[in-house]
Design a protein around this motif. Structure first.
Motif, PDB file in Angstrom:
ATOM      1  N   MET A  14       0.838  -1.200   0.000  1.00 38.33           N
ATOM      2  CA  MET A  14       0.000   0.000   0.000  1.00 38.33           C
ATOM      3  C   MET A  14       0.870   1.246   0.000  1.00 38.33           C
ATOM      4  O   MET A  14       0.676   2.163  -0.807  1.00 38.33           O
ATOM      5  N   GLY A  15       1.848   1.292   0.915  1.00 37.87           N
ATOM      6  CA  GLY A  15       2.709   2.457   0.986  1.00 37.87           C
ATOM      7  C   GLY A  15       3.484   2.699  -0.286  1.00 37.87           C
ATOM      8  O   GLY A  15       3.591   3.844  -0.768  1.00 37.87           O
ATOM      9  N   GLU A  16       4.032   1.644  -0.871  1.00 40.74           N
ATOM     10  CA  GLU A  16       4.820   1.787  -2.091  1.00 40.74           C
ATOM     11  C   GLU A  16       3.947   2.185  -3.279  1.00 40.74           C
ATOM     12  O   GLU A  16       4.383   2.948  -4.150  1.00 40.74           O
ATOM     13  N   THR A  17       2.718   1.678  -3.321  1.00 43.44           N
ATOM     14  CA  THR A  17       1.808   2.049  -4.405  1.00 43.44           C
ATOM     15  C   THR A  17       1.470   3.528  -4.349  1.00 43.44           C
ATOM     16  O   THR A  17       1.529   4.240  -5.357  1.00 43.44           O
ATOM     17  N   LEU A  18       1.122   4.032  -3.172  1.00 43.68           N
ATOM     18  CA  LEU A  18       0.783   5.442  -3.027  1.00 43.68           C
ATOM     19  C   LEU A  18       2.008   6.319  -3.289  1.00 43.68           C
ATOM     20  O   LEU A  18       1.898   7.383  -3.914  1.00 43.68           O
ATOM     21  N   ASP A  19       3.173   5.864  -2.838  1.00 42.81           N
ATOM     22  CA  ASP A  19       4.415   6.593  -3.081  1.00 42.81           C
ATOM     23  C   ASP A  19       4.694   6.696  -4.577  1.00 42.81           C
ATOM     24  O   ASP A  19       5.102   7.746  -5.087  1.00 42.81           O
ATOM     25  N   ALA A  20       4.459   5.599  -5.304  1.00 45.06           N
ATOM     26  CA  ALA A  20       4.692   5.595  -6.749  1.00 45.06           C
ATOM     27  C   ALA A  20       3.714   6.516  -7.477  1.00 45.06           C
ATOM     28  O   ALA A  20       4.076   7.169  -8.466  1.00 45.06           O
ATOM     29  N   LEU A  21       2.488   6.598  -6.990  1.00 50.43           N
ATOM     30  CA  LEU A  21       1.506   7.496  -7.614  1.00 50.43           C
ATOM     31  C   LEU A  21       1.927   8.951  -7.461  1.00 50.43           C
ATOM     32  O   LEU A  21       1.801   9.752  -8.389  1.00 50.43           O
ATOM     33  N   VAL A  22       2.440   9.300  -6.274  1.00 46.15           N
ATOM     34  CA  VAL A  22       2.942  10.658  -6.065  1.00 46.15           C
ATOM     35  C   VAL A  22       4.153  10.906  -6.955  1.00 46.15           C
ATOM     36  O   VAL A  22       4.270  11.955  -7.604  1.00 46.15           O
ATOM     37  N   ARG A  23       5.078   9.924  -6.998  1.00 48.29           N
ATOM     38  CA  ARG A  23       6.257  10.060  -7.858  1.00 48.29           C
ATOM     39  C   ARG A  23       5.873  10.309  -9.311  1.00 48.29           C
ATOM     40  O   ARG A  23       6.443  11.188  -9.979  1.00 48.29           O
ATOM     41  N   ASN A  24       4.923   9.562  -9.814  1.00 52.05           N
ATOM     42  CA  ASN A  24       4.512   9.709 -11.211  1.00 52.05           C
ATOM     43  C   ASN A  24       3.920  11.089 -11.474  1.00 52.05           C
ATOM     44  O   ASN A  24       4.151  11.685 -12.541  1.00 52.05           O
ATOM     45  N   ALA A  25       3.152  11.594 -10.501  1.00 57.44           N
ATOM     46  CA  ALA A  25       2.579  12.934 -10.655  1.00 57.44           C
ATOM     47  C   ALA A  25       3.679  13.995 -10.692  1.00 57.44           C
ATOM     48  O   ALA A  25       3.659  14.910 -11.526  1.00 57.44           O
ATOM     49  N   LEU A  26       4.656  13.870  -9.815  1.00 54.09           N
ATOM     50  CA  LEU A  26       5.752  14.835  -9.787  1.00 54.09           C
ATOM     51  C   LEU A  26       6.592  14.753 -11.061  1.00 54.09           C
ATOM     52  O   LEU A  26       7.017  15.766 -11.616  1.00 54.09           O
ATOM     53  N   GLN A  27       6.835  13.536 -11.524  1.00 54.84           N
ATOM     54  CA  GLN A  27       7.650  13.342 -12.719  1.00 54.84           C
ATOM     55  C   GLN A  27       7.006  13.996 -13.941  1.00 54.84           C
ATOM     56  O   GLN A  27       7.694  14.593 -14.774  1.00 54.84           O
ATOM     57  N   SER A  28       5.692  13.902 -14.051  1.00 56.89           N
ATOM     58  CA  SER A  28       5.002  14.413 -15.240  1.00 56.89           C
ATOM     59  C   SER A  28       4.684  15.902 -15.144  1.00 56.89           C
ATOM     60  O   SER A  28       4.444  16.545 -16.170  1.00 56.89           O
ATOM     61  N   GLY A  29       4.712  16.476 -13.921  1.00 56.24           N
ATOM     62  CA  GLY A  29       4.243  17.848 -13.783  1.00 56.24           C
ATOM     63  C   GLY A  29       5.254  18.862 -13.300  1.00 56.24           C
ATOM     64  O   GLY A  29       4.907  20.039 -13.142  1.00 56.24           O
ATOM     65  N   SER A  30       6.507  18.470 -13.075  1.00 61.36           N
ATOM     66  CA  SER A  30       7.484  19.395 -12.506  1.00 61.36           C
ATOM     67  C   SER A  30       8.300  20.102 -13.584  1.00 61.36           C
ATOM     68  O   SER A  30       8.348  19.677 -14.736  1.00 61.36           O
ATOM     69  N   SER A  31       8.952  21.188 -13.181  1.00 61.48           N
ATOM     70  CA  SER A  31       9.935  21.848 -14.051  1.00 61.48           C
ATOM     71  C   SER A  31      11.271  21.115 -13.928  1.00 61.48           C
ATOM     72  O   SER A  31      11.581  20.555 -12.876  1.00 61.48           O
ATOM     73  N   ILE A  32      12.067  21.135 -14.985  1.00 62.50           N
ATOM     74  CA  ILE A  32      13.274  20.302 -15.039  1.00 62.50           C
ATOM     75  C   ILE A  32      14.533  21.164 -15.104  1.00 62.50           C
ATOM     76  O   ILE A  32      14.593  22.146 -15.847  1.00 62.50           O
ATOM     77  N   ILE A  33      15.525  20.789 -14.299  1.00 62.88           N
ATOM     78  CA  ILE A  33      16.887  21.293 -14.429  1.00 62.88           C
ATOM     79  C   ILE A  33      17.780  20.086 -14.690  1.00 62.88           C
ATOM     80  O   ILE A  33      17.857  19.178 -13.858  1.00 62.88           O
ATOM     81  N   ASN A  34      18.435  20.047 -15.835  1.00 59.89           N
ATOM     82  CA  ASN A  34      19.353  18.959 -16.173  1.00 59.89           C
ATOM     83  C   ASN A  34      20.750  19.326 -15.696  1.00 59.89           C
ATOM     84  O   ASN A  34      21.343  20.321 -16.151  1.00 59.89           O
ATOM     85  N   ALA A  35      21.279  18.518 -14.774  1.00 59.98           N
ATOM     86  CA  ALA A  35      22.564  18.845 -14.162  1.00 59.98           C
ATOM     87  C   ALA A  35      23.751  18.438 -15.020  1.00 59.98           C
ATOM     88  O   ALA A  35      24.839  19.006 -14.893  1.00 59.98           O
ATOM     89  N   ASN A  36      23.588  17.435 -15.869  1.00 59.24           N
ATOM     90  CA  ASN A  36      24.699  16.890 -16.654  1.00 59.24           C
ATOM     91  C   ASN A  36      25.861  16.447 -15.765  1.00 59.24           C
ATOM     92  O   ASN A  36      27.042  16.672 -16.075  1.00 59.24           O
ATOM     93  N   GLY A  37      25.520  15.838 -14.655  1.00 56.24           N
ATOM     94  CA  GLY A  37      26.526  15.347 -13.721  1.00 56.24           C
ATOM     95  C   GLY A  37      25.865  14.984 -12.410  1.00 56.24           C
ATOM     96  O   GLY A  37      24.637  14.975 -12.293  1.00 56.24           O
ATOM     97  N   ALA A  38      26.668  14.688 -11.412  1.00 57.79           N
ATOM     98  CA  ALA A  38      26.150  14.299 -10.108  1.00 57.79           C
ATOM     99  C   ALA A  38      25.579  15.507  -9.368  1.00 57.79           C
ATOM    100  O   ALA A  38      25.918  16.661  -9.654  1.00 57.79           O
ATOM    101  N   ILE A  39      24.730  15.231  -8.399  1.00 59.28           N
ATOM    102  CA  ILE A  39      24.138  16.291  -7.590  1.00 59.28           C
ATOM    103  C   ILE A  39      25.218  16.908  -6.700  1.00 59.28           C
ATOM    104  O   ILE A  39      26.100  16.223  -6.190  1.00 59.28           O
ATOM    105  N   THR A  40      25.170  18.233  -6.559  1.00 61.27           N
ATOM    106  CA  THR A  40      26.163  18.953  -5.757  1.00 61.27           C
ATOM    107  C   THR A  40      25.464  19.995  -4.904  1.00 61.27           C
ATOM    108  O   THR A  40      24.304  20.354  -5.136  1.00 61.27           O
ATOM    109  N   ALA A  41      26.201  20.518  -3.927  1.00 55.21           N
ATOM    110  CA  ALA A  41      25.664  21.589  -3.092  1.00 55.21           C
ATOM    111  C   ALA A  41      25.325  22.816  -3.931  1.00 55.21           C
ATOM    112  O   ALA A  41      24.308  23.487  -3.696  1.00 55.21           O
ATOM    113  N   ASN A  42      26.152  23.122  -4.925  1.00 56.83           N
ATOM    114  CA  ASN A  42      25.882  24.274  -5.783  1.00 56.83           C
ATOM    115  C   ASN A  42      24.581  24.114  -6.550  1.00 56.83           C
ATOM    116  O   ASN A  42      23.826  25.085  -6.731  1.00 56.83           O
TER     117      ASN A  42
END
Length: 211
Positions: A35-63
């Motif tokens: 149940m928890g993983e299903t609801l988590d995946a539904l939220v993830r899918n909504a965020l993935q399809s509706g968010s603005s994107i910044i492509n880092a072209n590398g690993a995540i950093t503090a900057n």
């Protein structure tokens, strides 16, 4: 739009009389996790399809975190109240890249002044980070990971109060189970997740040093 979700398992009387699972505890845990993983995946899918994107072209950093926070502020995103105004949802691979930075603040350092969310690991530049192993990954020679950073009211989840997702354990005989040869452990309910303002939630797409 509200949609019904759920899952069920049948536990036979034979299994119930010979296995060592006390009062179905392990089976209940498995269904609850689903149940928890299903609801988590539904939220993830909504965020993935509706968010603005910044492509880092590398690993995540503090900057990059600082850049993302600046973008949210420029977009006039609403902040959460308290010491930290933003929430970040990252993955185990990108967690590794973040926690080795010298500016990382472990959750233990501030847990005495602010209650922690489930899965919260720490903070950086005003972002409280949670980790999920169900994040969105773009497969390829170099995998790329979705890392969501957002403010308040950026997205919403809703469950019908008359039928929220919850656990059910059904026992006893009925017309489909006249000899009571099994009982059912289930979860079910109505749920919806949607992005409310795409400018207030940033998908920072990164690779990872441990991909």
């Amino acid at each position: 739009t509200l949609v019904e979700y759920g899952n069920s398992i049948q536990v036979t009387r034979l299994l119930g009389t010979v296995d060592i699972d006390d009062r179905d505890k392990e089976k209940i845990d498995v269904v609850a996790q689903n149940m928890g993983e299903t609801l988590d995946a539904l939220v993830r899918n909504a965020l993935q399809s509706g968010s603005s994107i910044i492509n880092a072209n590398g690993a995540i950093t503090a900057n990059l975190i600082a850049q993302t926070v600046a973008t949210l502020k420029e977009n006039k995103a609403l902040m959460y109240p308290g010491t930290f105004g933003w929430i970040g949802k990252i993955q185990p691979e990108t967690e590794y890249d973040l926690i080795i930075t010298t500016t990382w603040q472990n959750a233990a350092a501030y847990s005495n002044v602010q209650a922690l969310y489930a899965g919260e690991i720490g903070a950086l530049y005003g972002v409280r980070f949670l980790v999920t192993n169900q994040g969105y990954v773009t497969a390829g020679t170099t995998p790329y990971y979705a890392n969501f950073i957002h403010g308040r009211e950026a997205f919403g989840v809703y469950d019908n109060q008359l039928d929220p997702p919850k656990m059910y354990i059904v026992t006893g005989a009925d017309s489909n189970n006249p000899a009571e040869r099994f009982h059912v452990i289930s979860w079910a309910g109505q749920f919806a997740a949607t992005v409310l303002n795409s400018a207030w939630i940033i998908n920072l797409v990164t690779s990872s040093a441990i991909s």
